[in-house]
Every structure is written in structure tokens, then in C-alpha cells.
Motif scaffolding. Structure first.
Motif, PDB file in Angstrom:
ATOM      1  N   SER B 144     -15.050 -85.597  43.066  1.00  0.00           N
ATOM      2  CA  SER B 144     -16.124 -84.742  42.538  1.00  0.00           C
ATOM      3  C   SER B 144     -15.606 -83.421  41.982  1.00  0.00           C
ATOM      4  O   SER B 144     -16.344 -82.711  41.312  1.00  0.00           O
ATOM      5  CB  SER B 144     -17.140 -84.451  43.648  1.00  0.00           C
ATOM      6  N   GLY B 145     -14.353 -83.092  42.274  1.00  0.00           N
ATOM      7  CA  GLY B 145     -13.825 -81.796  41.845  1.00  0.00           C
ATOM      8  C   GLY B 145     -13.825 -80.783  42.965  1.00  0.00           C
ATOM      9  O   GLY B 145     -13.208 -79.732  42.861  1.00  0.00           O
ATOM     10  N   SER B 224     -27.155 -75.798  32.303  1.00  0.00           N
ATOM     11  CA  SER B 224     -26.968 -77.247  32.349  1.00  0.00           C
ATOM     12  C   SER B 224     -28.082 -78.012  31.662  1.00  0.00           C
ATOM     13  O   SER B 224     -28.585 -78.997  32.191  1.00  0.00           O
ATOM     14  CB  SER B 224     -26.811 -77.732  33.796  1.00  0.00           C
ATOM     15  N   ASN B 225     -28.458 -77.564  30.484  1.00  0.00           N
ATOM     16  CA  ASN B 225     -29.431 -78.282  29.657  1.00  0.00           C
ATOM     17  C   ASN B 225     -28.779 -79.562  29.121  1.00  0.00           C
ATOM     18  O   ASN B 225     -27.591 -79.777  29.306  1.00  0.00           O
ATOM     19  CB  ASN B 225     -29.832 -77.370  28.500  1.00  0.00           C
ATOM     20  N   LEU B 226     -29.564 -80.371  28.437  1.00  0.00           N
ATOM     21  CA  LEU B 226     -29.018 -81.568  27.804  1.00  0.00           C
ATOM     22  C   LEU B 226     -27.793 -81.198  26.974  1.00  0.00           C
ATOM     23  O   LEU B 226     -27.819 -80.249  26.201  1.00  0.00           O
ATOM     24  CB  LEU B 226     -30.081 -82.194  26.893  1.00  0.00           C
ATOM     25  N   SER B 227     -26.702 -81.966  27.158  1.00  0.00           N
ATOM     26  CA  SER B 227     -25.481 -81.636  26.444  1.00  0.00           C
ATOM     27  C   SER B 227     -24.996 -82.849  25.675  1.00  0.00           C
ATOM     28  O   SER B 227     -24.939 -83.950  26.210  1.00  0.00           O
ATOM     29  CB  SER B 227     -24.425 -81.197  27.447  1.00  0.00           C
ATOM     30  N   TYR B 228     -24.650 -82.650  24.417  1.00  0.00           N
ATOM     31  CA  TYR B 228     -24.153 -83.758  23.593  1.00  0.00           C
ATOM     32  C   TYR B 228     -22.687 -84.023  23.913  1.00  0.00           C
ATOM     33  O   TYR B 228     -21.990 -83.147  24.434  1.00  0.00           O
ATOM     34  CB  TYR B 228     -24.408 -83.455  22.121  1.00  0.00           C
ATOM     35  N   PRO B 229     -22.201 -85.266  23.632  1.00  0.00           N
ATOM     36  CA  PRO B 229     -20.874 -85.695  24.123  1.00  0.00           C
ATOM     37  C   PRO B 229     -19.743 -84.710  23.876  1.00  0.00           C
ATOM     38  O   PRO B 229     -18.913 -84.495  24.770  1.00  0.00           O
ATOM     39  CB  PRO B 229     -20.640 -87.007  23.366  1.00  0.00           C
ATOM     40  N   GLN B 230     -19.685 -84.092  22.720  1.00  0.00           N
ATOM     41  CA  GLN B 230     -18.552 -83.226  22.431  1.00  0.00           C
ATOM     42  C   GLN B 230     -18.489 -82.006  23.359  1.00  0.00           C
ATOM     43  O   GLN B 230     -17.429 -81.651  23.865  1.00  0.00           O
ATOM     44  CB  GLN B 230     -18.637 -82.765  20.985  1.00  0.00           C
ATOM     45  N   HIS B 231     -19.657 -81.401  23.595  1.00  0.00           N
ATOM     46  CA  HIS B 231     -19.702 -80.248  24.499  1.00  0.00           C
ATOM     47  C   HIS B 231     -19.417 -80.680  25.917  1.00  0.00           C
ATOM     48  O   HIS B 231     -18.725 -80.005  26.672  1.00  0.00           O
ATOM     49  CB  HIS B 231     -21.078 -79.577  24.428  1.00  0.00           C
ATOM     50  N   TYR B 232     -19.994 -81.830  26.280  1.00  0.00           N
ATOM     51  CA  TYR B 232     -19.826 -82.357  27.625  1.00  0.00           C
ATOM     52  C   TYR B 232     -18.343 -82.558  27.930  1.00  0.00           C
ATOM     53  O   TYR B 232     -17.827 -82.125  28.957  1.00  0.00           O
ATOM     54  CB  TYR B 232     -20.572 -83.686  27.719  1.00  0.00           C
ATOM     55  N   ARG B 233     -17.654 -83.193  26.972  1.00  0.00           N
ATOM     56  CA  ARG B 233     -16.225 -83.473  27.114  1.00  0.00           C
ATOM     57  C   ARG B 233     -15.443 -82.166  27.309  1.00  0.00           C
ATOM     58  O   ARG B 233     -14.591 -82.057  28.181  1.00  0.00           O
ATOM     59  CB  ARG B 233     -15.765 -84.200  25.849  1.00  0.00           C
ATOM     60  N   GLN B 234     -15.794 -81.179  26.495  1.00  0.00           N
ATOM     61  CA  GLN B 234     -15.100 -79.891  26.559  1.00  0.00           C
ATOM     62  C   GLN B 234     -15.232 -79.254  27.941  1.00  0.00           C
ATOM     63  O   GLN B 234     -14.260 -78.762  28.515  1.00  0.00           O
ATOM     64  CB  GLN B 234     -15.716 -78.992  25.486  1.00  0.00           C
ATOM     65  N   LYS B 235     -16.445 -79.314  28.505  1.00  0.00           N
ATOM     66  CA  LYS B 235     -16.677 -78.697  29.808  1.00  0.00           C
ATOM     67  C   LYS B 235     -15.979 -79.484  30.922  1.00  0.00           C
ATOM     68  O   LYS B 235     -15.528 -78.928  31.910  1.00  0.00           O
ATOM     69  CB  LYS B 235     -18.176 -78.611  30.096  1.00  0.00           C
ATOM     70  N   ARG B 236     -15.930 -80.813  30.768  1.00  0.00           N
ATOM     71  CA  ARG B 236     -15.262 -81.620  31.794  1.00  0.00           C
ATOM     72  C   ARG B 236     -13.754 -81.372  31.786  1.00  0.00           C
ATOM     73  O   ARG B 236     -13.125 -81.314  32.830  1.00  0.00           O
ATOM     74  CB  ARG B 236     -15.555 -83.111  31.567  1.00  0.00           C
ATOM     75  N   PHE B 237     -13.175 -81.221  30.599  1.00  0.00           N
ATOM     76  CA  PHE B 237     -11.753 -80.897  30.536  1.00  0.00           C
ATOM     77  C   PHE B 237     -11.495 -79.501  31.091  1.00  0.00           C
ATOM     78  O   PHE B 237     -10.434 -79.239  31.654  1.00  0.00           O
ATOM     79  CB  PHE B 237     -11.230 -81.031  29.092  1.00  0.00           C
ATOM     80  N   ASN B 238     -12.481 -78.627  30.957  1.00  0.00           N
ATOM     81  CA  ASN B 238     -12.384 -77.298  31.539  1.00  0.00           C
ATOM     82  C   ASN B 238     -12.296 -77.399  33.064  1.00  0.00           C
ATOM     83  O   ASN B 238     -11.536 -76.669  33.709  1.00  0.00           O
ATOM     84  CB  ASN B 238     -13.605 -76.483  31.094  1.00  0.00           C
ATOM     85  N   ILE B 239     -13.045 -78.336  33.648  1.00  0.00           N
ATOM     86  CA  ILE B 239     -12.978 -78.553  35.102  1.00  0.00           C
ATOM     87  C   ILE B 239     -11.603 -79.084  35.487  1.00  0.00           C
ATOM     88  O   ILE B 239     -11.006 -78.656  36.478  1.00  0.00           O
ATOM     89  CB  ILE B 239     -14.091 -79.528  35.557  1.00  0.00           C
ATOM     90  N   MET B 240     -11.079 -80.004  34.682  1.00  0.00           N
ATOM     91  CA  MET B 240      -9.746 -80.542  34.983  1.00  0.00           C
ATOM     92  C   MET B 240      -8.700 -79.437  34.957  1.00  0.00           C
ATOM     93  O   MET B 240      -7.830 -79.365  35.819  1.00  0.00           O
ATOM     94  CB  MET B 240      -9.402 -81.666  33.999  1.00  0.00           C
TER      95      MET B 240
END
Lengths: 108, 393
Positions: B144-145, B224-240
Motif C-alpha cells: 500500500s505504500g 483526490s477528485n476524478l483523475s485521468y490516467p496521465q495525472h494518475y500515473r504521475q502521482k503514483r510515480f511520485n509515491i514510488m
């Protein structure tokens, strides 16, 4: 201690309230609400119930002493709540395909 | 920090003191001294003592936190997510089914980048009902991070909780943490816990001043509103990126803690008896690892060049550290409480993956021991290793 010695920033989803934050939601619509201006009393119940909200009263419209109800079709999802709530039953939900023919003809 | 600029009070720890207390109480004292602002709790055995002690502190007026009594663990995490979103320092404690009931919101806290810190008493899952130690409850949330620390004694629980706030609230991290201890073996066993003076803890831990996002009525945002794939990906890589960076930050915070308070329990890993000659490494975790320190001594007396690695932080995983420590060894022996059903021990899976990138790939032996809190004695563990090594003769 590790301090911020580079540009890395933690990013989160923070959006300010803005028009059309989720895109042109009107594209989702299957049925289009059409107001019968002759029956409409401009009571604004539809505007009150519209969840988007994309129905407003334009007070400058000369068609009626109170103005005219205007639907913003770019964002109206066609949920039909306005038609359901209208006390005069003067909002009709019309299939979008019917306008498709009209619009195609306009294009010609 | 939220609501006011004044930190919540913490009375009674003005001077450095030594207590004889349980792991649960050690966690409660750490929460008090960290000046947490909001605690939500729904007590569950065997972590009940911790939140009981916290509510006693609050009732006695020696701790200034807001205590929210909720109707379930799911709501505990919900309350903490809300409080943390306003910039408050938050705390709770739970176990086993309590943690799994809030699992959805553990992910939420992590993905929303909220530095919620919880004391987890690792307990076996039902059925059948069991209340004894096993680490699958928290380890099953490892993807989960959330940052996970596994402690070997009550002192480490106290120290690690303070460090966990410092790491979680680092501006490059902003991730929640679980500070885990074994049920009963630590949670209900009284042991020596040295506590620094409150002033020194304040200097170390500071206040939480979020830079990434805060719920503030004067400056409304949708989070955390609806997020389109590109933004979502960016934020997930930010978590990584953040969770990888957390490794160095944990090392720095542990080193800083050592400098200030003189105590060091290892950073990402803790080692015992490892030197240049070490040929056989035992990998373990939590309180079992402290017992295995004795096994290492026994094995050394018998002529085996044995050493111990205790995985102290499971996420972020100490892969580089393991490769470095294992680069010259012949065998690696896993003794752990938590299996991943259908495969091997959870720590073994991660360690073997780390060593796959190493030039040296030692022969591995897997042992799942101590399920449901069963005693793993030093003699028993030493015997396991000896039998492993006999198979190679």
C-alpha cells in the motif's frame, strides 16, 4: 538531516472549484432536456434541482417578464432531474439522435 | 499544525525517566510525548492497553490530544484521515482484524499522502480465533505504500514511534507508518523503557507543517477528485519516488536519534554478529530476531560463522543493504512468522528477489516458525540452522 536540496515535491490531487473540472460532461448525454418556454413560469425549480448546476435564469431575455431559463448543454449530462421536478411538466427529455439528423442537415 | 499554534500539552515527562512498562504502554507514552493532536480508537485485543493508556492520559489532563471514540476500526482510519488532512498529528493503535477492517483506508491514507502513524500489535488472524503473535496482519498491507517498522523490544517501540513521525512528516515522504510489535511477547511484557525529557523530544520531532496539501475552509480545494490516467500515473510515480527516498531519510533520522539520545536499533536492517568471516546469515524479524541473537552466539561457539539480519523496515525494503551484507555468504536461513500462502515467507520472498540482482546467490533455507505466538527459543532456532547446514555435508 535530509533537507530539500533538490526540486522533488510530494504531489497530491488538489483542484480548485472551476467550471468543467471533469471535462465537457455534456458528451455523456443520451437525452436532452428541452424547455417549453410558452408553458414555463420561470419558477427556477429546475435550476434549484440541477446537480451540475447548468440551468440558470437569464433575466434579460425579452420572452417573459422574468427572463428565460437557459440550459448549458456543454455540461448538462441529461440526468432528467429537471424534467422530473418541473411543476408544470414543461421539460421534455428528447433523444439526442433526433438532434443528430437536425445538426447534420444544418452542417449541409 | 492545525487549529492553534500551540502544541497539545504533555505533562509528566519533564525529566528523562526509566519505566518498567509493556510495549503497549511504551507506544502510549511515545504518542503522548510526540504531542499528537488527534487520536481515534476502537480497542481490540491485544492492542487495547495502548489506547486505554492514551485515554487515561487524556482523562487525567496530562495529554492534550483530542480523543475520538468511533464505532469501528474503519471509522478510526476515517477519522485519522480527516484529522491528518487538516494538518493534525494523528495516532491510533490496533491489531489483526482491526487493521484488516481498516485496510481500505490504510491504502487511502497512503495514497492521499497523509502521515498517520499507528502502533500495531501483530496478532494472528481468525479462523480459528487466536490472539497471539503473527505478522501477516500488517505484512499483508505491504504493497500500500505504508512504511512498516518491526520492533524487537519495548524500548524500540517507543523510540521508533518518535522516529516514525519524523520520517512520515518529512516533506519528501508524507506517507503513513505502522510501528509493529509482537502480541503479548512485547505488548504485554513489562520491560525497561528509557524516556528522554519532553524538551529533547520536542526538539527532535518538531511540529507537523504540511506543505503538500491541507484542508482549510479559508482556501477550499477538492482533494483526490476524478483523475485521468496521465495525472494518475504521475502521482503514483511520485509515491514510488517518495517511498524510495524514505530509505535514506529513515537512515538519517535513526542516526540523528542516536546522536541525540544514544540509542540505535538499526535503521532499515539491524545486524548481529556479522563480520568478514560470516558464511551463514539468518534473516528474521520482530521479537524472534532478538532471541536469535542468542542462537548466533551458540552457533559461533560450535564453530559456525553465523550472523543475523533483522529486517527492521519491511517497506521501503532494504534491498541494497541486503545485497551488501550477503555478498560473501554461503547460506541464508529465513526464520519468520508470516507466510504468504501458496509461496514462502514474506520476508524470504522479498529478500530472495533482492539477492537475485546480486553476483552472489547463497543457498536458501526457509522456516516458518512461531505461528500463533509459539515460542521460538534460541536453542530451537540454533538447532534449525545446524540441521540446515548438515544437509549440505
Amino acid at each position: 538531516m535530509t533537507k530539500s536540496n533538490d526540486d522533488f515535491k510530494v504531489e497530491t490531487w488538489n483542484s480548485k472549484p472551476t467550471k468543467g473540472a471533469a471535462g465537457k460532461t455534456g458528451l455523456w448525454r443520451t437525452f436532452r432536456p428541452i424547455i417549453d418556454d410558452d408553458v414555463c413560469t420561470r419558477c427556477e425549480i429546475c435550476a434549484l434541482y440541477c446537480p451540475e448546476p447548468c440551468i440558470t435564469l437569464n433575466p434579460d431575455d425579452p420572452s417573459h417578464e422574468k427572463g428565460r431559463m437557459v440550459i448549458e448543454y456543454e455540461y448538462c449530462k441529461g440526468c432528467g432531474i429537471c424534467a422530473n421536478e418541473c411543476p408544470k411538466h414543461c421539460i421534455e427529455m428528447v433523444k439526442e439522435t433526433e438532434f443528430l439528423v437536425e445538426e447534420e442537415e444544418e452542417d449541409k | 499544525m492545525t487549529v492553534s499554534d500551540k502544541s497539545p500539552k504533555s505533562i509528566g515527562n519533564e525529566e528523562a525517566k526509566t519505566f518498567i512498562i509493556s510495549g503497549n504502554y511504551a507506544a502510549a507514552y511515545a504518542a503522548k510525548m510526540a504531542r499528537i493532536e488527534v487520536v481515534a480508537a476502537y480497542p481490540i485485543t491485544p492492542s487495547t492497553d495502548c489506547v486505554e493508556k492514551v485515554s487515561e492520559f487524556v482523562e487525567d489532563g496530562v495529554m492534550g490530544a483530542e480523543l475520538i471514540k468511533v464505532e469501528s476500526e474503519h471509522s478510526v482510519a476515517g477519522a485519522l484521515i480527516g484529522a491528518s488532512s487538516t494538518g493534525a498529528r494523528t495516532f491510533s493503535s490496533t491489531s489483526a482484524h482491526g487493521l484488516l477492517y481498516m485496510a481500505e483506508l490504510v491504502w487511502w491514507a497512503a495514497l492521499a499522502r497523509l502521515p498517520v502513524v499507528m502502533s500495531i500489535v501483530n496478532r494472528e488472524l481468525a479462523p480459528a480465533w487466536s490472539i497471539w503473535a503473527q505478522t501477516q496482519d500488517s505484512m499483508s498491507l505491504r504493497d500500500s505504500g505504508i512504511i512498516q517498522y518491526y520492533c524487537k523490544n519495548a524500548q524500540e517501540v517507543f523510540d521508533t514511534l518518535l522516529m516514525a513521525y519524523k520520517v512520515s512528516e518529512h516533506e519528501h515522504v508524507y506517507m503513513p507508518s505502522l510501528v509493529c510489535q509482537d502480541a503479548y511477547i512485547l505488548s504485554h511484557t513489562n520491560a525497561q523503557v528509557d524516556m528522554p525529557a519532553q524538551k529533547d523530544v520536542d526538539d527532535f520531532i518538531g511540529t507537523y507543517n504540511p506543505k503538500h496539501f491541507i484542508l482549510d475552509p479559508k482556501n477550499p480545494v477538492t482533494h483526490s477528485n476524478l483523475s485521468y490516467p496521465q495525472h494518475y500515473r504521475q502521482k503514483r510515480f511520485n509515491i514510488m519516488e517518495s517511498t524510495h527516498r524514505a530509505k535514506q531519510i529513515i537512515k538519517d533520522v535513526c542516526a540523528d536519534y542516536k546522536k541525540r539520545f544514544g540509542r540505535f536499533h538499526g535503521d532499515l536492517v539491524d545486524t548481529y554478529g556479522i563480520d568478514k568471516k560470516t558464511k551463514h546469515i539468518i534473516v528474521s524479524h520482530s521479537s524472534i530476531a532478538e532471541e536469535i541473537e542468542l542462537s548466533v552466539d551458540m552457533l559461533k561457539k560450535k564453530g559456525y560463522d553465523a550472523g543475523l539480519i533483522r529486517i527492521r523496515v519491511l517497506r521501503p525494503f532494504p534491498d541494497e543493504e541486503l545485497r551488501e551484507l550477503c555478498k560473501n555468504i554461503e547460506t541464508i536461513h529465513f526464520i519468520e512468522r508470516a507466510p504468504s500462502y501458496g509461496y514462502k515467507g514474506i520476508i524470504a520472498i522479498d529478500t530472495m528477489a533482492a539477492l537475485f540482482e546480486s553476483e552472489n546467490r547463497p543457498k536458501a533455507f526457509h522456516h516458518i516458525e512461531g505461528l500463533s505466538g509459539m515460542d521460538v527459543t534460541a536453542e530451537y532456532a540454533a538447532d534449525l540452522i545446524e540441521k540446515d547446514l548438515e544437509t549440505l555435508k
